[in-house]
Design a protein around this motif. Structure first.
Motif, PDB file in Angstrom:
ATOM      1  N   GLN A  34      43.241  31.192  16.455  1.00 49.64           N
ATOM      2  CA  GLN A  34      43.773  30.591  17.467  1.00 49.64           C
ATOM      3  C   GLN A  34      43.213  29.119  17.576  1.00 49.64           C
ATOM      4  OE1 GLN A  34      43.334  32.619  21.219  1.00 49.64           O
ATOM      5  NE2 GLN A  34      43.856  34.581  20.095  1.00 49.64           N
ATOM      6  N   ASN A  35      43.818  28.224  18.044  1.00 40.30           N
ATOM      7  CA  ASN A  35      43.556  26.620  17.957  1.00 40.30           C
ATOM      8  C   ASN A  35      42.138  26.708  18.829  1.00 40.30           C
ATOM      9  OD1 ASN A  35      45.575  25.757  16.580  1.00 40.30           O
ATOM     10  ND2 ASN A  35      46.657  24.762  18.097  1.00 40.30           N
ATOM     11  N   GLU A  36      42.273  27.440  19.858  1.00 45.25           N
ATOM     12  CA  GLU A  36      40.793  27.175  20.835  1.00 45.25           C
ATOM     13  C   GLU A  36      39.524  27.801  19.793  1.00 45.25           C
ATOM     14  OE1 GLU A  36      40.388  25.652  23.388  1.00 45.25           O
ATOM     15  OE2 GLU A  36      42.231  25.172  23.285  1.00 45.25           O
ATOM     16  N   THR A  37      39.765  28.974  19.044  1.00 42.01           N
ATOM     17  CA  THR A  37      38.690  29.625  18.231  1.00 42.01           C
ATOM     18  C   THR A  37      38.135  28.513  17.114  1.00 42.01           C
ATOM     19  OG1 THR A  37      39.356  31.546  18.575  1.00 42.01           O
ATOM     20  CG2 THR A  37      37.985  31.237  16.502  1.00 42.01           C
ATOM     21  N   ASN A  38      39.289  27.851  16.529  1.00 40.94           N
ATOM     22  CA  ASN A  38      39.217  26.558  15.551  1.00 40.94           C
ATOM     23  C   ASN A  38      38.293  25.564  16.258  1.00 40.94           C
ATOM     24  OD1 ASN A  38      39.287  25.700  13.140  1.00 40.94           O
ATOM     25  ND2 ASN A  38      41.491  25.486  13.000  1.00 40.94           N
ATOM     26  N   LYS A  39      38.829  25.364  17.240  1.00 38.16           N
ATOM     27  CA  LYS A  39      38.030  24.144  18.132  1.00 38.16           C
ATOM     28  C   LYS A  39      36.488  24.494  18.242  1.00 38.16           C
ATOM     29  CE  LYS A  39      42.188  22.267  20.472  1.00 38.16           C
ATOM     30  NZ  LYS A  39      42.573  22.050  21.575  1.00 38.16           N
ATOM     31  N   LYS A  40      36.459  25.803  18.881  1.00 39.47           N
ATOM     32  CA  LYS A  40      34.792  25.989  18.998  1.00 39.47           C
ATOM     33  C   LYS A  40      34.006  26.148  17.646  1.00 39.47           C
ATOM     34  CE  LYS A  40      35.844  29.203  22.874  1.00 39.47           C
ATOM     35  NZ  LYS A  40      35.923  30.437  23.185  1.00 39.47           N
ATOM     36  N   LYS A  80      33.192  22.301  16.466  1.00 33.02           N
ATOM     37  CA  LYS A  80      32.348  21.895  17.360  1.00 33.02           C
ATOM     38  C   LYS A  80      30.801  22.487  17.011  1.00 33.02           C
ATOM     39  CE  LYS A  80      35.165  20.742  21.309  1.00 33.02           C
ATOM     40  NZ  LYS A  80      35.597  21.045  22.829  1.00 33.02           N
ATOM     41  N   LEU A 135      38.341  17.411  14.872  1.00 35.74           N
ATOM     42  CA  LEU A 135      39.082  18.127  15.940  1.00 35.74           C
ATOM     43  C   LEU A 135      40.627  17.737  15.916  1.00 35.74           C
ATOM     44  CD1 LEU A 135      36.720  18.217  18.951  1.00 35.74           C
ATOM     45  CD2 LEU A 135      37.622  20.277  17.834  1.00 35.74           C
ATOM     46  N   LYS A 156      45.533  20.019  15.309  1.00 37.61           N
ATOM     47  CA  LYS A 156      46.893  20.231  15.701  1.00 37.61           C
ATOM     48  C   LYS A 156      47.832  19.784  14.553  1.00 37.61           C
ATOM     49  CE  LYS A 156      46.684  15.380  17.314  1.00 37.61           C
ATOM     50  NZ  LYS A 156      46.438  14.675  18.224  1.00 37.61           N
ATOM     51  N   ASP A 211      40.328  34.973  13.217  1.00 36.27           N
ATOM     52  CA  ASP A 211      39.879  35.056  14.790  1.00 36.27           C
ATOM     53  C   ASP A 211      39.213  36.176  14.937  1.00 36.27           C
ATOM     54  OD1 ASP A 211      39.757  33.876  16.960  1.00 36.27           O
ATOM     55  OD2 ASP A 211      41.820  33.918  17.640  1.00 36.27           O
TER      56      ASP A 211
END
Length: 104
Positions: A30-36, A39, A47, A51, A76
């Motif tokens: 998931q994009n949110e997992t990738n972002k975490k 970071k 970042l 997208k 994930d």
């Protein structure tokens, strides 16, 4: 030859798989997992690239369009679970017991 998908390799203006063969291993989360994860690694400059990563739907469209074979590996999950997936993939590659999917 197998193309291991990298964030920009399946973009419409790249289509790098054309140069290495007709099989793709697409690692995704998931994009949110990738972002975490980005970071946590201390590489926030990466970042904007998240997208640009083609989602599963786009990969399936490309696989259909170009008559490719694909394997999806969802990352994930925890690091421990990912290690187990990597070991299983490695065994499958060594024994030839790998399962490719086509969407024709």
């Amino acid at each position: 030859n197998v193309f291991v998908e990298i964030p920009y390799g399946l973009q419409k203006d790249k289509l790098m798989f054309k140069y290495v063969g007709g099989k793709i291993i697409h690692f995704h989360c998931q994009n949110e997992t990738n972002k975490k994860r980005v970071k946590k690694r201390g590489t926030p400059q990466h970042l904007p690239f998240i997208k640009k990563i083609p989602d599963k739907k786009e990969v399936i469209r490309l696989v259909k369009k170009y008559g490719l074979k694909v394997m999806f590996i969802n990352t994930d999950c925890s690091y421990k679970k990912m290690e187990k997936k990597a070991e299983k993939l490695n065994r499958s590659l060594k024994t030839g017991g790998i399962r490719w999917t086509t969407f024709l």
